[in-house]
Each structure stands twice: as C-alpha cells, then as structure tokens.
Scaffold this active site. Structure first.
Site, PDB file in Angstrom:
ATOM      1  N   ASP A  12       4.414  69.722  73.473  1.00 34.62           N
ATOM      2  CA  ASP A  12       4.271  69.649  72.017  1.00 34.62           C
ATOM      3  C   ASP A  12       3.254  70.713  71.580  1.00 34.62           C
ATOM      4  OD1 ASP A  12       4.258  68.795  69.383  1.00 34.62           O
ATOM      5  OD2 ASP A  12       3.217  66.915  69.766  1.00 34.62           O
ATOM      6  N   PHE A  53       9.829  63.037  66.734  1.00 31.24           N
ATOM      7  CA  PHE A  53       9.258  62.262  67.831  1.00 31.24           C
ATOM      8  C   PHE A  53      10.389  61.686  68.672  1.00 31.24           C
ATOM      9  CE2 PHE A  53       6.988  59.104  70.188  1.00 31.24           C
ATOM     10  CZ  PHE A  53       5.821  59.788  70.493  1.00 31.24           C
TER      11      PHE A  53
END
Ligand code: IMP
Ligand code: MG
Length: 172
Positions: free
Chosen positions: A100, A149
C-alpha cells in the site's frame, strides 16, 4: 451493511500465482533463493506460491505490521518476528499480501540489506498504487489495483476474512 465486490476468483489467483512462480523459477535459477513471507497476510499466498516454484528455495517468515485494526496506516512499522535462517549473501524475495504505502517493505528491505543479503526483491499478491509513499518497486505482482480496501486469500480487515478463497473489495 458491508458490501463485498469480487476482485479475483480462485481460478484467476491460481493462474497468476503460476505465472509469477514460473518467472521466479527462471530469474533465480542457479541462485540461492530465500523466500521470506510477511506474516500474517502472506501465509496463504506463500504456501500456494512455493508449490509452483520449480527451483530449490528456502522459506522463512518475518512478522511486521503498520496497521492497528483499521483501514488507515499508522505510519510506523513494528517488527515482532525476525528471520531465523542465515540470509547473508543470499538472494531474498520478500513475499507480501498487499503493498500500500510501501513503508513496511521499505523498512524491511533496508533491514535485510543491512543484514547482508546479496539482493532483496518484492513479490506481492496485490500492488495497490494510489497511496504509495515509499520508493519501493513490486518486482512480481499477481494483480494491480489503484485503490480500495481488499480482503480474502490472507488479507484481513481487523483480522477477519483471511479465510475467504477469493479476493474482494470491501465497502464498509
Ligand atoms: P504499507 O506499509 O502501507 O504498504 O502496508 C502494507 C500492509 O498494510 C499490508 O501488508 C497489509 O497488512 C495492510 N494493508 C494495506 N492495504 C490493505 C488492504 O487493502 N487490505 C488488507 N490489508 C491491507
Ligand atoms: Mg500484511
């Protein structure tokens, strides 16, 4: 209510894992490769990946986290389990569930290079681009997304959903 939007099916995951395992087997032929799975998220991906790799490899784990049960990075990396096997002068491939911001891997790469690894590269199930902060390159990725997500196939939300056999975009 939470919504689960499919991102990768079991078949798509299997095909992508086979593809990168073949690339790794070619790229690291005649080298001393050590795969290091980053716990906990990489445990399912790593276990499928090693069974598709056709060259001799050693496997170890590190446990690092930058998240505290939410979907936003805390920005700090905590190392709670180090490698046990010797990595000095070895070619290391870090196996991660999802990259990420890249802070976790940037920290681990520096740490392993300082420990004397001959090379350190990155293999991730998911390369998530939008929030990248650290200067890390994902050398082998099964799938790339811009944002969102994701859960399933090892990826969790507050420790749940790791057991889902597919990958989903979780909309809370
Ligand atoms: P980074 O240091 O920001 O790259 O954080 C990487 C770690 O954050 C991953 O190993 C995951 O544990 C967690 N993470 C980041 N994005 C997601 C996601 O979409 N789903 C589940 N975990 C995530
Ligand atoms: Mg993780």
């Amino acid at each position: 209510m939470s919504e689960f939007i499919p991102v990768l099916t079991k078949e798509e995951i299997a095909a992508q894992v086979r593809r990168i395992a073949q690339d790794i087997s070619v790229d690291y032929k005649d080298r001393e490769l050590v795969l290091i799975g980053i716990l906990k998220g990489a445990f399912i991906f790593l276990s499928d990946l090693i069974r598709q790799i056709s060259i001799p490899v050693k496997v170890d784990f590190m446990c690092a986290s930058s998240y505290g049960g939410s979907t936003a990075s805390s920005g700090r990396v905590k190392l709670s389990k180090d490698v046990d096997i010797e990595i000095k002068n070895k070619d290391v491939l870090l196996v991660e569930d999802i990259v990420d911001t890249g802070r976790t891997l940037s920290y681990l790469m520096d740490y392993l290079k300082t420990s004397g690894a001959a090379s350190v590269r990155i293999c991730a199930l998911i390369d998530k681009r939008e929030r990248r902060e650290a200067n890390v390159t994902v050398d082998y990725a099964c799938h790339t997304v811009e944002k969102g997500f994701l859960v399933g196939y090892g990826l969790d939300y507050a420790e749940f959903y790791r057991n889902l056999p597919e990958v989903y975009h979780l909309k809370l």
